[in-house]
Design a protein around this motif. Structure first.
Motif, PDB file in Angstrom:
ATOM      1  N   LYS A  11      -7.665  52.033 -14.828  1.00 27.97           N
ATOM      2  CA  LYS A  11      -7.080  52.560 -13.593  1.00 27.97           C
ATOM      3  C   LYS A  11      -7.714  51.900 -12.379  1.00 27.97           C
ATOM      4  N   ASN A  12      -6.907  51.213 -11.581  1.00 27.93           N
ATOM      5  CA  ASN A  12      -7.407  50.551 -10.381  1.00 27.93           C
ATOM      6  C   ASN A  12      -7.446  51.520  -9.208  1.00 27.93           C
ATOM      7  N   GLU A  13      -8.562  51.526  -8.462  1.00 25.52           N
ATOM      8  CA  GLU A  13      -8.738  52.486  -7.368  1.00 25.52           C
ATOM      9  C   GLU A  13      -9.080  51.827  -6.038  1.00 25.52           C
ATOM     10  N   GLY A  14      -9.102  50.528  -5.962  1.00 21.32           N
ATOM     11  CA  GLY A  14      -9.449  49.882  -4.699  1.00 21.32           C
ATOM     12  C   GLY A  14      -9.091  48.416  -4.721  1.00 21.32           C
ATOM     13  N   VAL A  15      -9.180  47.779  -3.567  1.00 18.31           N
ATOM     14  CA  VAL A  15      -8.864  46.362  -3.437  1.00 18.31           C
ATOM     15  C   VAL A  15     -10.112  45.610  -2.993  1.00 18.31           C
ATOM     16  N   ILE A  16     -10.553  44.661  -3.797  1.00 21.07           N
ATOM     17  CA  ILE A  16     -11.674  43.807  -3.422  1.00 21.07           C
ATOM     18  C   ILE A  16     -11.125  42.623  -2.642  1.00 21.07           C
ATOM     19  N   PRO A  17     -11.599  42.382  -1.429  1.00 23.16           N
ATOM     20  CA  PRO A  17     -11.093  41.238  -0.662  1.00 23.16           C
ATOM     21  C   PRO A  17     -11.435  39.913  -1.334  1.00 23.16           C
ATOM     22  N   GLY A  18     -10.544  38.978  -1.252  1.00 26.71           N
ATOM     23  CA  GLY A  18     -10.797  37.667  -1.821  1.00 26.71           C
ATOM     24  C   GLY A  18     -12.004  36.986  -1.208  1.00 26.71           C
ATOM     25  N   SER A  19     -12.343  37.356   0.020  1.00 25.79           N
ATOM     26  CA  SER A  19     -13.489  36.752   0.699  1.00 25.79           C
ATOM     27  C   SER A  19     -14.809  37.093   0.028  1.00 25.79           C
ATOM     28  N   ARG A  20     -14.829  38.134  -0.839  1.00 26.23           N
ATOM     29  CA  ARG A  20     -16.063  38.535  -1.505  1.00 26.23           C
ATOM     30  C   ARG A  20     -16.242  37.850  -2.865  1.00 26.23           C
ATOM     31  N   VAL A  21     -15.254  37.122  -3.301  1.00 27.88           N
ATOM     32  CA  VAL A  21     -15.337  36.461  -4.606  1.00 27.88           C
ATOM     33  C   VAL A  21     -16.144  35.173  -4.486  1.00 27.88           C
ATOM     34  N   ILE A  22     -17.146  35.015  -5.371  1.00 27.14           N
ATOM     35  CA  ILE A  22     -17.936  33.787  -5.399  1.00 27.14           C
ATOM     36  C   ILE A  22     -18.078  33.334  -6.861  1.00 27.14           C
ATOM     37  N   GLY A  23     -18.360  32.069  -7.041  1.00 26.44           N
ATOM     38  CA  GLY A  23     -18.618  31.548  -8.380  1.00 26.44           C
ATOM     39  C   GLY A  23     -17.488  31.737  -9.363  1.00 26.44           C
ATOM     40  N   ALA A  24     -16.231  31.595  -8.932  1.00 28.85           N
ATOM     41  CA  ALA A  24     -15.080  31.864  -9.800  1.00 28.85           C
ATOM     42  C   ALA A  24     -14.529  30.576 -10.401  1.00 28.85           C
ATOM     43  N   GLY A  25     -14.043  30.685 -11.648  1.00 32.50           N
ATOM     44  CA  GLY A  25     -13.430  29.530 -12.287  1.00 32.50           C
ATOM     45  C   GLY A  25     -12.837  29.884 -13.634  1.00 32.50           C
ATOM     46  N   CYS A  26     -12.180  28.912 -14.259  1.00 30.08           N
ATOM     47  CA  CYS A  26     -11.580  29.083 -15.585  1.00 30.08           C
ATOM     48  C   CYS A  26     -11.832  27.831 -16.417  1.00 30.08           C
ATOM     49  N   VAL A  27     -11.691  27.996 -17.733  1.00 26.83           N
ATOM     50  CA  VAL A  27     -11.749  26.869 -18.652  1.00 26.83           C
ATOM     51  C   VAL A  27     -10.728  27.113 -19.752  1.00 26.83           C
ATOM     52  N   ASP A  28     -10.106  26.045 -20.262  1.00 24.20           N
ATOM     53  CA  ASP A  28      -9.139  26.216 -21.339  1.00 24.20           C
ATOM     54  C   ASP A  28      -9.754  25.839 -22.676  1.00 24.20           C
ATOM     55  N   GLU A  29      -8.958  25.901 -23.744  1.00 25.65           N
ATOM     56  CA  GLU A  29      -9.482  25.684 -25.096  1.00 25.65           C
ATOM     57  C   GLU A  29      -9.922  24.245 -25.341  1.00 25.65           C
ATOM     58  N   GLN A  30      -9.539  23.331 -24.445  1.00 30.25           N
ATOM     59  CA  GLN A  30      -9.972  21.945 -24.534  1.00 30.25           C
ATOM     60  C   GLN A  30     -11.236  21.681 -23.717  1.00 30.25           C
ATOM     61  N   GLY A  31     -11.739  22.708 -23.049  1.00 31.40           N
ATOM     62  CA  GLY A  31     -12.926  22.549 -22.216  1.00 31.40           C
ATOM     63  C   GLY A  31     -12.632  22.070 -20.806  1.00 31.40           C
ATOM     64  N   ARG A  32     -11.359  22.026 -20.421  1.00 32.83           N
ATOM     65  CA  ARG A  32     -10.982  21.578 -19.079  1.00 32.83           C
ATOM     66  C   ARG A  32     -11.144  22.726 -18.088  1.00 32.83           C
ATOM     67  N   LYS A  33     -11.912  22.481 -17.026  1.00 30.61           N
ATOM     68  CA  LYS A  33     -12.193  23.517 -16.036  1.00 30.61           C
ATOM     69  C   LYS A  33     -11.221  23.444 -14.865  1.00 30.61           C
ATOM     70  N   SER A  34     -10.994  24.592 -14.248  1.00 26.70           N
ATOM     71  CA  SER A  34     -10.122  24.653 -13.079  1.00 26.70           C
ATOM     72  C   SER A  34     -10.609  25.759 -12.153  1.00 26.70           C
ATOM     73  N   ALA A  35     -10.244  25.658 -10.897  1.00 24.44           N
ATOM     74  CA  ALA A  35     -10.635  26.665  -9.915  1.00 24.44           C
ATOM     75  C   ALA A  35      -9.854  27.955 -10.144  1.00 24.44           C
ATOM     76  N   LEU A  36     -10.453  29.087  -9.762  1.00 26.28           N
ATOM     77  CA  LEU A  36      -9.792  30.390  -9.779  1.00 26.28           C
ATOM     78  C   LEU A  36      -9.834  30.905  -8.351  1.00 26.28           C
ATOM     79  N   LEU A  37      -8.670  30.969  -7.708  1.00 24.88           N
ATOM     80  CA  LEU A  37      -8.626  31.221  -6.274  1.00 24.88           C
ATOM     81  C   LEU A  37      -7.873  32.503  -5.940  1.00 24.88           C
ATOM     82  N   PRO A  38      -8.386  33.276  -4.970  1.00 21.57           N
ATOM     83  CA  PRO A  38      -7.665  34.478  -4.510  1.00 21.57           C
ATOM     84  C   PRO A  38      -6.301  34.095  -3.957  1.00 21.57           C
ATOM     85  N   ARG A  39      -5.314  34.936  -4.318  1.00 20.77           N
ATOM     86  CA  ARG A  39      -3.940  34.641  -3.907  1.00 20.77           C
ATOM     87  C   ARG A  39      -3.392  35.706  -2.955  1.00 20.77           C
TER      88      ARG A  39
END
Length: 296
Positions: A77-105
């Protein structure tokens, strides 16, 4: 413990996480969420305020993965909204080990983040949130300890601190991970999960181990790490999206847990490491970590 105390703390925590409300805006927002927080408190009175990843119900396509950053006293259950400005150190990786940015939308009711994964079939994503300072009454500390399964040693330190007349002051940080198949990806040959499971050196993180994805009724291993080192004796709770009743276990000397989940779907692993203050003037320090996995 009263409903008033519990719901007011939940609201304070959500406001602190949001980090964006002052004056009239904060008052109006608190009135808006108070009834929902009170209902949650009435049923469980959970004070360990978690943050987690969930797959966004609507995916944008075109090689993009959309995740939602949930926040509340009882997953999912979601009860609040975290601003994208508070997100740090975010990212993703796929099954091949390729990394990509994870950005607030967007922040319309819940923070959505996106990552461009091209033709990936599975992904792991992570982020951290900056420190937040909090003060609690002794009554709320007691419930907090129960909700995170605080150790007897931690409770003894707090008892001595109370006797000396020092109140509770805490600085907490949060670290969030998810591992999941990419929606709409073609199912061809079996995929190894090994490349998804590299540690990121966070002060606390929960990481799946091995090459196989988590399957119903099959024992799987996870490890709790702090700055890349195993965390022994850490209480970890497994919570299914289908039920608010969690299952507690504890890491071994290598910071590992071997556990078989009883049914499929989305599960959250949650843990809190709490460190006593180094002096009477210093705050307690806590690290919240969550890991969302899709059980096949």
């Amino acid at each position: 413990m009263t409903l008033r105390h519990c719901s007011s703390l939940c609201i304070r925590l959500i406001a602190l996480e949001a980090g964006q409300f002052t004056g009239r805006a904060l008052r109006d927002w608190v009135l808006k969420v108070a009834s929902g927080a009170a209902i949650a408190a009435m049923s469980t009175c959970v004070l360990a305020h978690d943050t987690w990843f969930r797959l966004a119900p609507r995916q944008p396509g075109s090689g993009l993965l959309a995740l939602q950053l949930g926040e509340g006293t009882r997953y999912p259950k979601n009860e609040g909204v975290i601003p994208g400005s508070r997100v740090i150190g975010a990212g993703c990786v796929d099954e091949q080990g390729r990394k990509s940015a994870l950005l607030p939308r967007s922040e319309d009711g819940i923070l959505e983040l996106r990552s461009r994964l091209s033709n990936a079939r599975a992904a792991a994503c992570w982020l951290e949130l900056p420190p937040v300072e909090l003060q609690l009454t002794p009554e709320l500390v007691k419930v907090y300890f129960d909700e995170i399964h605080a150790s007897p040693a931690v409770r003894e330190v707090w008892e001595a601190q109370q006797k000396s007349g020092v109140g509770w002051r805490e600085v907490y940080r949060k670290f969030v991970r998810v591992e999941l198949p990419v929606p709409g990806a073609a199912q061809r040959d079996p995929v190894s999960a090994g490349a998804l499971r590299r540690a990121h050196g966070f002060p606390l993180e929960l990481v799946p181990l091995g090459e196989a994805f988590v399957q119903t009724g099959v024992p799987a291993e996870y490890q709790a790490l702090a700055d890349g080192k195993p965390v022994a004796g850490l209480p970890v709770q497994f919570v299914s999206v289908r039920s608010p009743l969690g299952i507690w276990t504890q890491t071994d000397a290598q910071g590992r847990i071997r556990f078989s989940l009883p049914f499929g779907g989305e599960w959250l692993l949650r843990a809190t490491a709490l460190e006593p203050p180094s002096s009477a003037q210093a705050p307690w320090r806590s690290r919240f970590a969550t890991l969302t996995v899709q059980v096949q």
